[in-house]
Design an enzyme around this catalytic site. Structure first.
Site, PDB file in Angstrom:
ATOM      1  N   SER A  12       0.830  -1.213   0.000  1.00 36.85           N
ATOM      2  CA  SER A  12       0.000   0.000   0.000  1.00 36.85           C
ATOM      3  C   SER A  12       0.868   1.268   0.000  1.00 36.85           C
ATOM      4  O   SER A  12       0.500   2.275  -0.605  1.00 36.85           O
ATOM      5  CB  SER A  12      -0.991   0.001   1.164  1.00 36.85           C
ATOM      6  OG  SER A  12      -0.348   0.246   2.383  1.00 36.85           O
ATOM      7  N   LEU A  93      18.906  -6.143   5.482  1.00 35.06           N
ATOM      8  CA  LEU A  93      19.974  -5.974   4.497  1.00 35.06           C
ATOM      9  C   LEU A  93      21.348  -6.025   5.180  1.00 35.06           C
ATOM     10  O   LEU A  93      21.469  -5.645   6.354  1.00 35.06           O
ATOM     11  CB  LEU A  93      19.783  -4.644   3.766  1.00 35.06           C
ATOM     12  CG  LEU A  93      18.460  -4.590   2.976  1.00 35.06           C
ATOM     13  CD1 LEU A  93      18.065  -3.155   2.657  1.00 35.06           C
ATOM     14  CD2 LEU A  93      18.572  -5.417   1.694  1.00 35.06           C
ATOM     15  N   HIS A 109       8.652   3.088   8.776  1.00 33.25           N
ATOM     16  CA  HIS A 109       8.440   2.199   9.919  1.00 33.25           C
ATOM     17  C   HIS A 109       7.195   2.663  10.678  1.00 33.25           C
ATOM     18  O   HIS A 109       7.027   3.859  10.914  1.00 33.25           O
ATOM     19  CB  HIS A 109       9.672   2.232  10.831  1.00 33.25           C
ATOM     20  CG  HIS A 109       9.544   1.320  11.998  1.00 33.25           C
ATOM     21  ND1 HIS A 109       9.670  -0.055  11.880  1.00 33.25           N
ATOM     22  CD2 HIS A 109       9.264   1.546  13.302  1.00 33.25           C
ATOM     23  CE1 HIS A 109       9.481  -0.622  13.061  1.00 33.25           C
ATOM     24  NE2 HIS A 109       9.232   0.339  13.938  1.00 33.25           N
ATOM     25  N   VAL A 144      18.803  -2.295  12.775  1.00 36.05           N
ATOM     26  CA  VAL A 144      17.426  -2.442  12.286  1.00 36.05           C
ATOM     27  C   VAL A 144      16.574  -1.258  12.774  1.00 36.05           C
ATOM     28  O   VAL A 144      16.579  -0.928  13.966  1.00 36.05           O
ATOM     29  CB  VAL A 144      16.819  -3.777  12.776  1.00 36.05           C
ATOM     30  CG1 VAL A 144      15.331  -3.853  12.458  1.00 36.05           C
ATOM     31  CG2 VAL A 144      17.550  -4.946  12.140  1.00 36.05           C
TER      32      VAL A 144
HETATM   33  C1  GRF Z   1       3.870  -0.681   6.682  1.00 37.73           C
HETATM   34  O1  GRF Z   1       3.206  -0.564   7.904  1.00 37.73           O
HETATM   35  C2  GRF Z   1       5.282  -0.136   6.789  1.00 37.73           C
HETATM   36  O2  GRF Z   1       5.391   0.910   7.702  1.00 37.73           O
HETATM   37  C3  GRF Z   1       6.053  -1.333   7.277  1.00 37.73           C
HETATM   38  O3  GRF Z   1       5.475  -2.435   6.637  1.00 37.73           O
HETATM   39  C4  GRF Z   1       4.124  -2.128   6.300  1.00 37.73           C
HETATM   40  C5  GRF Z   1       4.015  -2.350   4.829  1.00 37.73           C
HETATM   41  O4  GRF Z   1       2.692  -2.160   4.380  1.00 37.73           O
HETATM   42  N1  GRF Z   1       7.460  -1.186   7.036  1.00 37.73           N
HETATM   43  P1  GRF Z   1       2.401  -2.017   2.836  1.00 37.73           P
HETATM   44  O5  GRF Z   1       2.940  -3.284   2.181  1.00 37.73           O
HETATM   45  O6  GRF Z   1       3.093  -0.795   2.355  1.00 37.73           O
HETATM   46  O7  GRF Z   1       0.909  -1.936   2.728  1.00 37.73           O
END
Ligand code: GRF
Length: 225
Positions: A12, A93, A109, A144
């Site tokens: 998303s 990574l 994040h 991380v």
């Molecule tokens: C999001 O909450 C992002 O902050 C985290 O992983 C999730 C990924 O969601 N790193 P999407 O695949 O972008 O919907």
């Protein structure tokens, strides 16, 4: 600036970046969406938008992280990628990769870093009883969920929240700040000094509080009666 978005799942945030990049004047082009899993739902979204996609199956490398990254970097080079945006990319990574892409590797994040690094951030925020939660876009360093912060958005934690309702409130903000932060980087508006990032872009002012402090409570003096 040519951007690669790295995903492992629904994508998303990737979709939010694709929407932003489709707007006239956005300073970045999405040159590649790369997944470490062929079944990542986001791949179909990218394909439908006409964006080049690639899959480098991390499982095929059986723990050979450096070999996996060599294969990924071949794809990045093939597409002329200048900046890498992690968007729900579920592989850690190596230090080598992080160093090679220093200041050209960003992550989103779902917490107000440095709080709640790692997984299950919304459940942990609820358990900790914080009143504000949110999301962070940051440059990636070798630890991380560590690295200089580019942008954050805070949302209130409401008394009837569960993990899903809180995640949805945070995700809405992720979709706002990630395209904005990548746009600032691509436009050269970002200055990085040590751990501190300065962005030459309009900033919000004022304070964000939850619950909102109302009028000051009237003091009671029990001993006076
Ligand atoms: C999001 O909450 C992002 O902050 C985290 O992983 C999730 C990924 O969601 N790193 P999407 O695949 O972008 O919907």
């Amino acid at each position: 600036m040519r951007i690669a978005i790295l995903i492992s799942g629904r994508g998303s945030n990737m979709a939010a970046l694709l929407r932003a990049a489709a707007q006239p004047g956005y300073p970045a082009t999405i040159a590649l969406v790369l997944s470490n899993r062929a079944d990542a739902a986001g791949l179909a979204v990218a394909e439908a938008a006409g964006v080049p996609t690639a899959v480098v199956e991390s499982r095929a490398f059986k723990g050979d992280r450096a070999g996996f990254e060599v294969a990924m970097e071949a794809e990045l080079a093939r597409h002329g990628v200048q900046l890498v945006a992690l968007a729900g990319f579920m592989r850690v990574l190596t230090e080598g990769f992080v160093d090679r892409w220093r200041d050209r590797l960003v992550n989103i994040h779902p917490s107000l870093l440095p709080l709640f690094k790692g997984l299950d951030t919304h459940a942990r925020a609820l358990a900790a009883g914080v009143k504000l939660h949110g999301c962070t876009v940051h440059l990636v360093r070798s630890g991380v969920d560590e690295g200089p912060i580019l942008a954050q958005a805070a949302v209130p934690v409401l008394s009837d929240d569960d993990e899903a309702s809180l995640a949805a409130r945070v995700l809405e903000q992720e979709h706002r700040i990630y395209p904005a932060a990548i746009g600032w980087l691509a436009a050269g508006l970002v200055r990085i000094e040590g751990d501190v990032v300065t962005v030459a872009a309009p900033a919000a002012s004022g304070a964000l509080a939850n619950p909102l402090p109302g009028p000051a409570p009237v003091p009671t003096n029990r001993s006076a009666s």
